[in-house]
Design an enzyme around this catalytic site. Structure first.
Site, mmCIF file in Angstrom:
data_model
loop_
_atom_site.group_PDB
_atom_site.id
_atom_site.type_symbol
_atom_site.label_atom_id
_atom_site.label_comp_id
_atom_site.label_asym_id
_atom_site.label_seq_id
_atom_site.Cartn_x
_atom_site.Cartn_y
_atom_site.Cartn_z
ATOM 1 N N GLU A 1 5.808 8.901 3.863
ATOM 2 C CA GLU A 1 6.554 8.218 2.804
ATOM 3 C C GLU A 1 6.534 9.096 1.540
ATOM 4 O OE1 GLU A 1 5.957 3.499 3.768
ATOM 5 O OE2 GLU A 1 4.214 4.606 3.040
ATOM 6 N N HIS B 1 2.731 10.119 1.171
ATOM 7 C CA HIS B 1 1.813 9.289 1.951
ATOM 8 C C HIS B 1 1.912 9.611 3.439
ATOM 9 C CE1 HIS B 1 0.671 5.245 3.830
ATOM 10 N NE2 HIS B 1 -0.436 5.903 3.554
ATOM 11 N N ASN C 1 2.536 -0.120 4.719
ATOM 12 C CA ASN C 1 1.282 -0.814 4.441
ATOM 13 C C ASN C 1 1.483 -2.189 3.822
ATOM 14 O OD1 ASN C 1 -0.242 1.166 5.557
ATOM 15 N ND2 ASN C 1 -0.966 2.044 3.649
ATOM 16 N N SER D 1 -1.564 5.332 -0.831
ATOM 17 C CA SER D 1 -0.468 4.380 -0.646
ATOM 18 C C SER D 1 -0.629 3.175 -1.561
ATOM 19 C CB SER D 1 -0.420 3.894 0.806
ATOM 20 O OG SER D 1 -1.568 3.116 1.095
#
Length: 287
Positions: A155, A143, A194, A122
């Site tokens: 993701e 991700h 994140n 990520s």
């Protein structure tokens, strides 16, 4: 538009993330090759997966037949050349750019021309590894969140090099393994979850380092007042304090901004080998 379906999957890196990603795919009927250079890591991964699957059977989330079939589809090995017939390769190794670049060059040489090459990172966007391959248009970020067997979201991230076909094939694959994909049309380090979570962790560490509260109290505020399922320090212990450190160090090396440098308390934990649950000691102690 019709695309060639993704059938066989290869996962490189048999840590907690890679091994569970492999099992997620196997549970949905995909033949999977889980690769790691370290045979002991593969043994540990198999042991942990069996424990998790046994618990899932006990809780009636899965049947014995489903688990048996998944393990039948899952092959573990140290030979990277066995990825030759994979339609999708997911890299899940340490968060170090030089390691990933070397690996993607090898993956590109070993896989069939149609294969999609994805990184689970990520923080290291796929444009930083795509240029070492002969197929940058087939490189993207996929991700998964920790733990992949439980977390629903994935993701899917398009780099400037990623083709629409690759992004769409990856998106449909994620749907096909029972996850919820979110497509990012542009890449940015940290993606969505994140980047938001990072701001929370930065503030939590700041409050701890400056003596405003203990890590237990900060975690309690986040769980009881903000209704988070887990506090930021418990989460760092779960995902690995070293992962947090490498993420911040990567960003600091890119920007040179002192604000991006890993916090001293995190750096000290890494130096002591107190990495969280996997070492039995992090911000909390584990038995």
């Amino acid at each position: 538009m019709e695309f060639n379906p993704i059938h066989k999957v290869a996962v490189i890196g048999a840590g907690a993330m890679g091994s569970q990603i492999a099992m997620v795919c196997a549970l949905q009927g995909h033949p999977v090759y889980l690769n790691d250079l370290d045979p002991q890591q593969l043994q540990q991964a198999e042991k942990e997966l069996k424990k998790r699957m046994e618990r899932s059977i006990e809780k009636k989330r899965l049947t014995e037949e489903q688990v048996h079939e998944a393990f039948h589809l899952l092959e573990l090995g140290t030979e990277l050349s066995n990825i030759h017939d994979a339609d999708l390769v997911i890299e899940a190794v340490v968060e170090k750019l030089d390691v990933k670049r070397d690996l993607f060059k090898k993956i590109d040489e070993l896989t069939a021309p149609h294969a999609i090459l994805a990184t689970n990172s990520s923080t290291i966007v796929s444009s930083k590894v795509a240029d070492v391959t002969t197929r940058p248009e087939q490189v993207c970020n996929l991700h998964f969140f920790n733990p992949p067997l439980v977390m629903e979201l994935v993701e899917v991230v398009k780099g400037p090099h990623t083709s629409e076909e690759t992004a769409e094939r990856a998106f449909r694959f994620v749907e096909g393994i029972g996850k919820t994909p979110v497509m990012l049309q542009k890449e940015i380090s940290g993606f969505i979850a994140n980047r938001i979570l990072g701001k929370l962790m930065d503030e939590a560490v700041y409050l701890l380092e400056n003596g405003y509260a203990t890590h237990e109290e900060i975690d309690t505020v986040c769980t009881k007042a903000l209704n988070h399922p887990i506090g930021p320090f418990s989460l760092m212990d779960l995902t690995g304090i070293d992962v947090n450190y490498f993420v911040r160090m990567q960003r600091y090396q890119e920007t040179g901004n002192e604000d991006d440098r890993p916090a001293k308390i995190v750096e000290d934990k890494v130096k002591k080998g107190e990495l969280g649950r996997k070492t039995g000691q992090g911000f909390y102690q584990y038995t």
